[in-house]
Design an enzyme around this catalytic site. Structure first.
Site, PDB file in Angstrom:
ATOM      1  N   GLU A  95      38.778 142.184  46.586  1.00  0.00           N
ATOM      2  CA  GLU A  95      39.238 142.894  47.785  1.00  0.00           C
ATOM      3  C   GLU A  95      38.805 142.157  49.055  1.00  0.00           C
ATOM      4  O   GLU A  95      39.585 141.976  49.990  1.00  0.00           O
ATOM      5  CB  GLU A  95      38.649 144.311  47.828  1.00  0.00           C
ATOM      6  CG  GLU A  95      38.860 145.135  46.582  1.00  0.00           C
ATOM      7  CD  GLU A  95      40.306 145.456  46.325  1.00  0.00           C
ATOM      8  OE1 GLU A  95      41.118 145.312  47.245  1.00  0.00           O
ATOM      9  OE2 GLU A  95      40.619 145.858  45.210  1.00  0.00           O
ATOM     10  N   GLU A 115      39.344 148.224  38.006  1.00  0.00           N
ATOM     11  CA  GLU A 115      38.826 149.562  38.303  1.00  0.00           C
ATOM     12  C   GLU A 115      39.375 150.653  37.391  1.00  0.00           C
ATOM     13  O   GLU A 115      38.700 151.653  37.135  1.00  0.00           O
ATOM     14  CB  GLU A 115      39.116 149.931  39.765  1.00  0.00           C
ATOM     15  CG  GLU A 115      38.239 149.209  40.778  1.00  0.00           C
ATOM     16  CD  GLU A 115      38.758 147.825  41.115  1.00  0.00           C
ATOM     17  OE1 GLU A 115      38.191 147.207  42.010  1.00  0.00           O
ATOM     18  OE2 GLU A 115      39.731 147.362  40.467  1.00  0.00           O
TER      19      GLU A 115
END
Length: 766
Positions: A95, A115
């Site tokens: 990210e 995730e």
């Protein structure tokens, strides 16, 4: 610059004016622009999730990191940032990299958003840790993971590939990332930092584009095409994971960013993340994550300071399905292996199985032909013990015959060096019995693999009271090197996995003999999340193995085993399961299973032999091909599978949805799994397993219990010990000792305590 507690961040400004920011937060640099020790960032520190779920950590406002820090500060800065990626760039690490204006990686770097494996989506706006990032422009950040992957990844690689990466949690390596557009260049590790420095200068001086990834649109498909991609992704997610909601939430969040713009997508991402973080699925998957990493910590073994010895050569006795699978797993991890068989025919077959296992990898593109040749060269076939004089470990993987195993272990003691580990792959037989004729009982250990051994992730390490801690440490190391998750358990019939789950199939037989449709049972169990139901599993394992293992439990636990004649009766019809294309199911040439109407006659015969009557409480069956039936007192045998009398006058009965059932799917699941929970409690109470979490891992990795339910003990605690005890008591009064709650369960239910709480004063078999 150091955080006061965990991890630190350094910033060094070179003569060229470029600042290098390095995060030092081992072991995976949980959350860098450049990571220390060859790692970019393995993502967020998920140990802090428990604090949020338990209310110990407060949450900042949604979107704080994603919007205010990464978007407004990093991406919107007046100075360019370039991510230099080596090793892992996963989750929050990726990210941060995607928020930079460019990304440079090495060929071996792994980039991904895993995730969903934890029951959440890529993206949350919460402050989870102390200082972990310092920006090129002298701003200091405080996130553990400033994720906004649901919005940035699609704009870099396109919708289809981004959804694939997120929904499967599979990372890509540097070269593929470059071809996708995820990174801007791939360079050698020794050129990484210098290339990134120059790239930043080139952006500043307008020789390279200054890209804000959040606002890229060239990779996003037109809205009509995008909607079709989302529709297909949702259909696949519902098909592959019907019990899970977070994959659908992930797709919804990505779609929100495409339809309403990236800022709206970021806000929805942050809000939905916080809801998912508190979900039962997330709690269960987090438990499995930590439980898996805790299996290698064994009190009284791994805390003694023992270092694993080097194992240079391994011998395997038996080239059947298990032996060849174990050999495959070992040579894939570069262990030289000697495979011994009793004659040339069996030896050729065993080596052929290993070759076939490797060739399957070649066909799937997971192995090159060159690598295949190198790997298979590590395997040597023999017919005698002559080459056993310098092996460091032997794994016996022959048929479950006690006297034969005893003779083999006596022979091994003669031919193997004194340090050699003597392991058995037995799935049920007591190791003390196997090693009865040997003197070196400290070297005897169980190395129980699960079929297929080169695929299944669990390794059950079984120790007796005399097994040396050094041997356990050695086997834990081998398990790690061959990419297995090891659990160390005590010695008893069936050990942990098979002992816990022996009631699984027996409960199913009990229900079937009392009138429940076997295909309804399998359907309910697979809908619960198991890869297959107990009858499909019996077919896969084979009736011969099922009877051999079943007899071990009948002999050792006669008071709580359910004895059914269904399988022996079916064997008389030359049925053995999937191998004969006939078992509880029929199998075509592609091994696709379909129900077999003939099975009902075997069930009826077994029912009459055992003297069991159909119980209206559990009666369930399917009526197919009839919309209306004329009831004249007895339904025909071909319809019901049994002649069942109804004291009614002749009448026309409307059959809707062709199903008549008394047992709900919830009842079926509980009647199948609560006896498993009961036996797991005995295993825990007896000290066969040190931690309840080890039994959770055993159930998930050994038997396919759904990980999103947290494992057998974690799931049981979600229902409550009192509830499970009351149901078992009820069924025990109706159907006998098979369902009788054990003393441990009764005690925990009486106290209202969880089943997973540590056993006090338990005499551990470890």
């Amino acid at each position: 610059m150091a955080s006061g507690t965990k991890g630190r961040t350094t910033l060094e400004v070179g003569a060229d004016g470029v600042a290098i920011i390095t995060i030092i937060n081992p072991p995976v640099n949980s959350l860098s622009f450049d990571g220390a020790k060859g790692k970019f960032s393995g993502g967020f520190d998920i140990t802090l999730f428990g604090g949020i779920q338990g209310g110990q950590l407060a949450e900042p406002k949604p979107g704080y990191i994603a919007v205010e820090i990464l978007t407004n500060t990093v991406e919107g800065a007046r100075k360019p940032s370039v991510a230099a990626i080596d090793g892992l760039a996963l989750g929050g690490g990726l990210e941060v990299a995607m928020a930079c204006h460019a990304r440079i990686s090495t060929p071996s770097a792994q980039l991904g958003l895993p995730e969903l494996q934890l029951g959440i989506i890529p993206g949350f706006g919460v402050e989870l840790n102390s200082i972990l990032l310092a920006s090129i422009f002298n701003a200091i950040f405080y996130p553990l993971n400033g994720e906004e992957g649901t919005q940035r990844l699609p704009r870099l690689v396109g919708l289809a590939k981004s959804l694939e990466m997120m929904l499967t949690s599979k990372p890509v390596k540097g070269e593929e990332a470059h071809s996708l557009g995820l990174v801007d260049a791939v360079v050698a590790p020794n050129q990484l930092v210098s290339t990134a420095r120059q790239w930043a200068l080139d952006i500043l001086e307008h020789r390279r584009p200054w890209v804000a990834t959040l606002y890229k649109t060239d990779k996003i498909e037109p809205l009509g095409e995008a909607r079709e991609i989302f529709k297909f992704a949702r259909a696949q997610a519902r098909k592959q994971a019907p019990n899970l909601t977070h994959p659908i939430v992930c797709i919804d969040v990505v779609e929100a960013g495409v339809v309403s713009g990236p800022r709206a997508g970021l806000q929805k991402e942050a809000e939905d993340f916080q809801k998912l973080l508190r979900s039962e699925t997330c709690k269960s998957l987090l438990h499995i994550f930590f439980a898996q990493r805790g299996t290698s910590k064994v009190p009284g073994v791994t805390d003694l300071g023992l270092a694993p010895r080097r194992v240079k050569k391994v011998a395997i006795l038996g080239g059947g399905l298990m032996g060849s699978g174990i050999a495959t797993a070992l040579i894939l991890s570069n262990y030289p292996v000697i495979l011994k068989e009793v004659n040339e025919k069996f030896l050729e077959a065993g080596i052929g199985r290993v070759r076939a296992n490797l060739q399957s990898r070649v066909k799937k593109g997971k192995m090159t032909q060159e690598k295949f040749e190198k790997t298979i060269s590590l395997l040597t076939g023999v017919l005698d013990y002559e080459s056993f004089k310098d092996v460091d470990m032997v794994i016996e993987a022959i048929i479950e015959n006690v006297s034969l195993k005893q003779q083999i272990f006596a022979d091994l003691e003669k031919y193997c060096p004194p340090h050699c580990i003597l392991a058995s792959n037995t799935s049920t037989i007591d190791l003390n019995l196997i090693g009865e004729r040997t003197y070196s009982k400290d070297r005897i250990v169980g190395a129980h693999f699960f079929s297929p051994a080169h695929v299944m992730p669990l390794l059950e390490i079984v120790r007796t009271n005399q097994t040396s801690p050094q041997v356990i440490v050695d086997l834990l190391d081998i398990g790690k090197k061959i990419k297995k998750t090891p659990i160390v358990v005590g010695n008893c019939t069936g050990f942990a996995v098979n002992r816990m789950f022996f009631p699984y199939t027996q409960a199913a037989f009990l229900l079937v003999e009392r009138g429940t449709d076997l295909y309804l049972i399998d359907r309910a169990i697979t809908k619960f999340g198991m890869p297959m139901g107990p009858f499909r599993l019996a077919d896969l394992v084979g009736f011969g193995v099922a009877i051999a293992t079943g007899m071990q439990f009948i002999e050792n636990f006669p008071e709580r085993t359910y004895k059914s004649m269904i399988i022996p009766i079916m064997q008389e019809d030359k049925r053995a399961g999937e191998t004969t294309r006939k078992g509880f199911y029929l199998y075509d040439e592609r091994r696709k299973a379909s129900p077999d109407p003939e099975v009902k006659k075997f069930i009826e015969k077994a029912r009459s032999m055992s003297g069991v009557a159909i119980d209206p409480k559990v009666l369930s069956f399917f009526l197919t091909g009839y919309s209306k039936l004329c009831c004249t007192g007895v339904f025909p045998l071909t319809v019901l599978g049994a002649g069942i009398k109804f004291n009614t006058k002749p009448q026309i009965i409307e059959i809707r949805n062709s199903r008549f059932a008394k047992l709900s799917e919830k009842d079926i699941v509980e009647m199948i799994f609560f006896p498993v929970v009961n036996e797991a409690c005995r295993v825990f109470a007896e000290g066969i397993a040190v931690k309840a979490a080890d039994l959770d891992i055993a159930s998930v990795m050994g038997m396919g219990f759904p990980p999103y339910r947290g494992g057998i003990m974690f799931w049981a605690d979600s229902l409550g010990s009192k509830y499970i005890y009351s149901r078992l008591e009820e069924w025990s009064s109706l159907y006998g000792e098979f369902f009788k709650p054990c003393a441990f369960l009764a005690e925990r239910a009486g106290k209202g305590a969880t089943l997973s709480a540590p056993v006090e004063e338990a005499k551990s078999k470890l």
